[in-house]
Scaffold this motif. Structure first.
Motif, short mmCIF file in Angstrom:
data_model
loop_
_atom_site.label_atom_id
_atom_site.label_comp_id
_atom_site.label_asym_id
_atom_site.label_seq_id
_atom_site.Cartn_x
_atom_site.Cartn_y
_atom_site.Cartn_z
N SER A 1 0.86 -1.20 0.00
CA SER A 1 0.00 0.00 0.00
C SER A 1 0.89 1.23 0.00
CB SER A 1 -0.85 0.07 1.27
OG SER A 1 -1.58 -1.11 1.42
N TYR A 2 0.53 2.22 -0.83
CA TYR A 2 1.26 3.50 -0.84
C TYR A 2 0.97 4.23 0.48
CZ TYR A 2 2.51 3.14 -5.77
OH TYR A 2 3.07 2.74 -6.96
N PRO A 3 1.87 5.11 0.92
CA PRO A 3 1.64 5.83 2.18
C PRO A 3 0.30 6.58 2.14
CG PRO A 3 3.83 6.31 1.31
CD PRO A 3 3.12 5.51 0.27
N GLY A 4 -0.50 6.37 3.15
CA GLY A 4 -1.77 7.09 3.27
C GLY A 4 -2.87 6.57 2.37
N GLY B 1 -2.46 -1.83 -10.96
CA GLY B 1 -1.27 -2.23 -10.21
C GLY B 1 -0.07 -2.59 -11.07
N LYS B 2 -0.15 -2.37 -12.38
CA LYS B 2 0.96 -2.75 -13.27
C LYS B 2 2.23 -1.95 -12.92
CE LYS B 2 -0.84 -1.57 -17.26
NZ LYS B 2 -2.07 -0.89 -16.84
N SER B 3 2.06 -0.62 -12.88
CA SER B 3 3.24 0.22 -12.63
C SER B 3 3.81 -0.05 -11.24
CB SER B 3 2.87 1.70 -12.74
OG SER B 3 2.44 1.98 -14.04
N THR B 4 2.92 -0.27 -10.27
CA THR B 4 3.40 -0.53 -8.90
C THR B 4 4.20 -1.83 -8.87
OG1 THR B 4 1.42 0.56 -8.08
CG2 THR B 4 2.66 -0.76 -6.51
N LEU B 5 3.74 -2.84 -9.60
CA LEU B 5 4.47 -4.11 -9.63
C LEU B 5 5.85 -3.90 -10.26
CD1 LEU B 5 4.54 -7.13 -9.11
CD2 LEU B 5 3.43 -7.51 -11.31
N LEU B 6 5.90 -3.12 -11.34
CA LEU B 6 7.20 -2.86 -11.98
C LEU B 6 8.12 -2.09 -11.03
CD1 LEU B 6 6.27 -1.90 -15.67
CD2 LEU B 6 6.86 -4.11 -14.73
N ARG B 7 7.55 -1.15 -10.30
CA ARG B 7 8.36 -0.36 -9.35
C ARG B 7 8.82 -1.22 -8.18
NH1 ARG B 7 8.25 5.49 -9.63
NH2 ARG B 7 7.67 5.95 -11.77
N ALA B 8 8.02 -2.24 -7.83
CA ALA B 8 8.45 -3.17 -6.77
C ALA B 8 9.61 -4.01 -7.28
CB ALA B 8 7.28 -4.05 -6.36
N ILE B 9 9.55 -4.42 -8.55
CA ILE B 9 10.63 -5.23 -9.12
C ILE B 9 11.93 -4.43 -9.19
CG2 ILE B 9 11.40 -6.44 -11.21
CD1 ILE B 9 8.43 -7.10 -11.75
N SER B 10 11.82 -3.13 -9.49
CA SER B 10 13.05 -2.32 -9.58
C SER B 10 13.49 -1.79 -8.21
CB SER B 10 12.85 -1.16 -10.56
OG SER B 10 11.83 -0.32 -10.09
N GLY B 11 12.73 -2.10 -7.16
CA GLY B 11 13.14 -1.73 -5.81
C GLY B 11 12.66 -0.35 -5.38
N LEU B 12 12.02 0.41 -6.28
CA LEU B 12 11.52 1.74 -5.89
C LEU B 12 10.42 1.61 -4.85
CD1 LEU B 12 11.44 3.51 -9.36
CD2 LEU B 12 13.02 3.96 -7.50
N VAL B 13 9.67 0.52 -4.96
CA VAL B 13 8.68 0.18 -3.92
C VAL B 13 9.31 -0.90 -3.06
CG1 VAL B 13 6.54 -1.12 -3.57
CG2 VAL B 13 6.57 0.76 -5.20
N PRO B 14 9.50 -0.67 -1.80
CA PRO B 14 9.07 0.48 -0.99
C PRO B 14 10.18 1.50 -0.75
CG PRO B 14 9.72 -1.29 0.44
CD PRO B 14 10.04 -1.74 -0.95
N HIS B 15 11.42 1.25 -1.22
CA HIS B 15 12.55 2.08 -0.78
C HIS B 15 12.41 3.55 -1.15
CE1 HIS B 15 14.95 -1.30 0.66
NE2 HIS B 15 14.47 -1.96 -0.38
N HIS C 1 9.30 5.01 -2.56
CA HIS C 1 7.94 5.54 -2.36
C HIS C 1 7.44 5.39 -0.92
CE1 HIS C 1 7.30 6.28 -6.61
NE2 HIS C 1 7.81 5.11 -6.87
N GLY C 2 8.10 4.55 -0.11
CA GLY C 2 7.61 4.31 1.24
C GLY C 2 6.40 3.39 1.21
N GLY C 3 5.57 3.42 2.25
CA GLY C 3 4.38 2.59 2.29
C GLY C 3 4.60 1.28 3.04
N GLU C 4 3.56 0.45 3.03
CA GLU C 4 3.62 -0.81 3.78
C GLU C 4 3.69 -1.98 2.80
OE1 GLU C 4 0.51 -1.34 6.64
OE2 GLU C 4 0.69 0.76 7.27
N ILE C 5 4.60 -2.90 3.09
CA ILE C 5 4.79 -4.03 2.19
C ILE C 5 4.87 -5.32 2.99
CG2 ILE C 5 7.31 -3.87 2.11
CD1 ILE C 5 7.05 -4.42 -0.95
#
Lengths: 547, 287
Positions: free
Chosen positions: A12-15, A43-57, A59-63
């Motif tokens: 989940s993104y922060p907030g 959730g496509k972009s979020t999944l890609l950002r998780a693969i590249s490590g941007l999520v959560p490092h 963007h923050g949020g809960e994982i």
């Protein structure tokens, strides 16, 4: 060998009130080319950002759950460390290219890895050759076109020879030719270097033929994970908005979906359903989508001038010549009748945006004249540029908001920048339409479907169809054009090279043609699956009668 | 104004040599007092710009610098109280008080203005003809993050200019009353922050966060590298030596002293020859 392993990943993104990813699990092997499908916000972009490590490092949020890329767990390794294993390409190349020259840009990730000078030189050279950008190496990145910039950004993502490359709608800003070239390039890299590729795209008809596997995201979950033919079968019932036009066409005549134009034609030919292509024209006769610009187009325009009402918009021999630079428009003439819906197509740099700016009076022609029957409302490519107030209600009147379908009171107090992409587009349209005392005679939209999913494009097409004003839309998307346009003008090198009814222009070519038209070879001028089904029904009935 | 690789000897020289050359010309402008010597430096810079194919960039810089030079001359003529040769008696002026315009103050102001013009042209020459990425790579071995920040700033200026132009166009498309300046500034700031976030994300996925010090690149010295480095050294030596030896004496106050002897003329010619000499050899300048 597994390149990517995801176990029960939720995020989940922060907030945010709801999760962007929910219980996602998947494994990718080396050398797979995977298409990530799904509606906007799925959730496509979020999944890609998780693969590249941007999520959560970043963007923050809960994982929760686990994601391992090339042996690196993203909980312990940030995007900079993962960059050695994952190459990432986002939608907008402008903000991904950070150095002043192409050579420096390609060298940057290699320098960050601490490679030796000879290794950097070799990496730059090989990447440039692989992507066909060797001639750009010493060019300044500020001088590159959108397509060139996208290639350079892809080069920077590939320079370190990552095992996995993730791309978020890389073709959304490219014309059909450049888009197809990029997909072919990715397929070649995938085959030659065994690179695993994950590609998020809305225009599935473009990339499914190159894919080994399709993962469909629905509301943050994986809805389908299968080979392209199985995915299309699932989409028919599970997510009809993800069906390709070709699959809808075949389904309409009771056939199993096929991936790509060639298999679809083969399936129709097997049943004797493939209609004969239009007969070759006699010498001197105008062809469909062919040299319509010549005598036939001029004749059509003359007839329109002679018989119809005064045009809503008329450009007469408009030139736009840059000081010490090239001519962007060359004696460009174009007329729009009141209420006419026209699509403006052409490659990147053909002059579409410049023509629209002239129509709206943002630019003055260096030669030639522009006349309009009233105000010309122009919606430029980036709707966010129009949003300057704190609330939606402050941006446009309630009447204008209702016109674009934003009349729900829940929208009024929201910050415009918090709206989704499609909603922002509609709000910007409400802003440019918003003058009750001076309604526009012409509405121009520059690339309004960038990054839009099929449902939102459908909504926009309905909105445009309901407009009483003349509408001029510059777009690269033939499927969208088929859904709203009466007429298509094809622009090349600053002048129209084809001008005619949509059925004529979009059924006669390869790049500027819908998938239905390409499958049916332009038969019956069918552009959309429903029209194609009607053509096939006619063929079938004729065969039954003949048999 | 930005760097573009052109087929010229200066563009073909390594960034270190290009930097040294521009720096030497700037030092020559700062060290020179005599109007002839200073004029020679300005001519050398303008000639180098033309020979490097960046004359248009220098002309654009001159359009900004010339009014500045004139303003400096006028201000000095009005505010300086020194000089014996009175040209105009303006009498009692508000703020300035009793004002006499003297020949000495006017000439000294013109020298200051000419120096400003030469320095601005020199900056324009550097910007248009020396590869900023290569220059920053030189500094990245010393301070990696500062150099990258400077690179990003250079890269982002045209991007943000384009953003601003787009924002302006979008606002021109709005019917009715235009939004307030505060609203526009807020929107522009938000746009810049969005851009910054996107760039930060791009830097992360290119491995910037775990970046190593870049390796030292070894590249053989080309004829142009040698020529411009030698020209830089020669210009510096000439400027310093002429100052020490008093070849081009100049003082404005109390009365003008600027002899135009063979020495100063020779110095001017030598400076121009040193600056333009490297452009004579045009072999291997393309890429």
């Amino acid at each position: 060998m597994s390149v990517l392993s995801i176990e029960r990943l939720s995020y989940s993104y922060p907030g945010a009130a709801r999760s962007a990813l929910r219980d996602v699990s998947l494994e990718l092997s080396a050398g797979e080319l995977v298409v990530l499908a799904g509606a906007s916000g799925s959730g496509k972009s979020t999944l890609l950002r998780a693969i590249s490590g941007l999520v959560p490092h970043f963007h923050g949020g809960e994982i929760t759950g686990r994601l391992v890329v090339a042996g690196l767990d993203t909980r312990a390794h940030g995007p900079s460390e993962l960059a050695f294993a994952v190459g990432t390409l986002f939608q907008d190349p402008e903000t991904q290219v950070v150095m002043g020259t192409v050579r420096a840009e390609l060298a940057f990730p290699l320098e960050n890895r601490g490679e030796s000078a000879p290794a950097i030189a070799r990496g730059v050279e090989e990447t440039a050759l692989a992507l066909g950008i060797g001639h750009l190496l010493d060019r300044s990145t500020n001088e590159l076109s959108g397509g060139e910039l996208q290639r350079v950004a892809l080069g920077a993502a590939l320079a370190g020879r990552p095992a996995l490359v993730v791309l978020d709608e890389p073709t959304s800003q490219l014309d059909p030719v450049a888009g197809d070239e990029l997909i072919s390039l990715l397929r070649r890299l995938n085959e030659d270097a065994d690179t695993t590729i994950v590609l998020a795209e809305h225009r599935l008809e473009r990339c499914l033929p190159a894919a080994d596997r399709v993962i469909a995201m629905i509301d943050g979950e994986i809805g389908c994970d299968a080979a392209p033919p199985e995915f299309l079968r699932w989409a028919a019932s599970g997510a009809p908005e993800l069906q390709t036009p070709g699959a809808r066409l075949l389904a309409g005549v009771g056939l199993r979906p096929a991936v790509g134009v060639k298999p679809a034609r083969a399936a129709l030919r097997e049943l004797g359903l493939l209609p004969s292509p239009p007969e070759a024209p006699e010498p001197g006769e105008a062809t469909a989508g062919g040299p319509a610009p010549g005598r036939s187009a001029r004749g059509r325009r003359r007839r329109r001038r002679d018989s119809g009402p005064a045009p809503a918009l008329a450009l007469r021999s408009v030139w736009h010549e840059l000081p010490d630079g090239p001519a962007i428009l060359r004696a460009c003439s174009l007329e729009l009748a009141p209420g006419e819906h026209v699509a403006l197509m052409g490659r990147n740099g053909a002059g579409k945006s410049t023509l629209m700016r002239h129509a709206a009076g943002l630019m003055r022609p260096t030669r030639g004249k522009v006349h309009s029957a009233g105000r010309v409302a122009l919606l430029l490519q980036n709707p966010t540029d129009y949003l300057v107030h704190e609330t939606v209600a402050a941006e446009a009147s309630s009447r204008s908001l209702a016109t674009v379908g934003l009349s729900d009171p829940a929208f009024a107090p929201r910050n415009p920048r918090d709206l989704s992409g499609g909603e922002r587009q509609r709000l910007a349209l409400a802003i440019v339409l918003d003058d009750p005392e001076d309604p526009p005679a012409v509405v121009c939209l520059d690339e309004p479907t960038r990054g839009m999913d099929r449902r939102r494009k459908g909504e926009l097409a309905e909105l445009l169809a309901a407009m009483p004003a003349a509408v001029l839309v510059a777009t690269h998307d033939p499927e969208f054009v088929a859904s709203f346009a009466d007429r298509v003008v094809l622009l090349a090198d600053g002048a129209p090279i084809a001008d005619g009814p949509a059925a004529e222009i979009l059924s006669g070519g390869t790049y500027f043609a819908t998938e239905t038209a390409r499958i049916l070879g332009g038969a019956g001028g069918a552009l959309q699956p429903e029209q194609g089904i009607a053509v096939l029904d006619t063929t079938l009935r004729a065969e039954v009668i003949a048999g | 104004m930005s760097y573009r690789r052109l087929a010229s000897p200066l563009h073909a020289a390594r960034a270190g040599a290009g930097c040294a050359y521009c720096l030497a010309l700037a030092c020559a402008a700062l060290l020179a007092d005599h109007p002839i010597e200073l004029g020679a430096v300005a001519v050398a810079i303008a000639g180098a710009g033309l020979a490097a194919g960046v004359g248009r960039e220098l002309r654009r810089a001159a359009l900004f610098a010339l009014p500045l030079a004139v303003a400096i001359t006028v201000v000095n003529a009005l505010v300086a109280r020194d000089g014996l040769t009175v040209l105009v008696r303006l009498g009692q002026l508000p703020v300035l008080g009793h004002t006499d315009v003297t020949l000495e103050a006017t000439v000294y102001g013109a020298v200051l203005g000419l120096r400003a013009l030469a320095l601005i042209l020199c900056g324009a020459l550097y910007t248009a003809a020396v590869d900023p990425d290569e220059v920053l790579r030189l500094f990245r071995r010393v301070s990696f993050r500062s150099a990258l920040t400077a690179t990003l700033a250079t890269r982002m200026v045209p991007v943000l200019v384009r953003d601003a132009r787009r924002l302006g166009d979008a606002q021109r498309c709005r019917p009715g009353r235009p939004p307030s300046r505060v609203a526009l500034i807020r929107a522009a700031s938000t746009g810049v922050l969005d851009r910054a976030l996107d760039v930060a994300a791009a830097l992360e996925v290119r491995g910037y966060g775990s970046a190593h010090r870049p390796p030292r690149a070894t590249r053989p010295w080309s004829r142009h590298d040698v020529a411009f480095a030698a020209a830089a050294a020669a210009i510096l030596v000439l400027s310093i030596a002429s100052r020490v030896a008093g070849v081009a004496p100049f003082h404005a106050y109390p009365s003008l002293h600027a002899p135009a002897g063979l020495g100063v003329l020779g110095l001017g010619v030598a400076l121009i020859a040193c600056a333009l000499g490297p452009f004579a050899d045009r072999r291997g300048i393309g890429r």
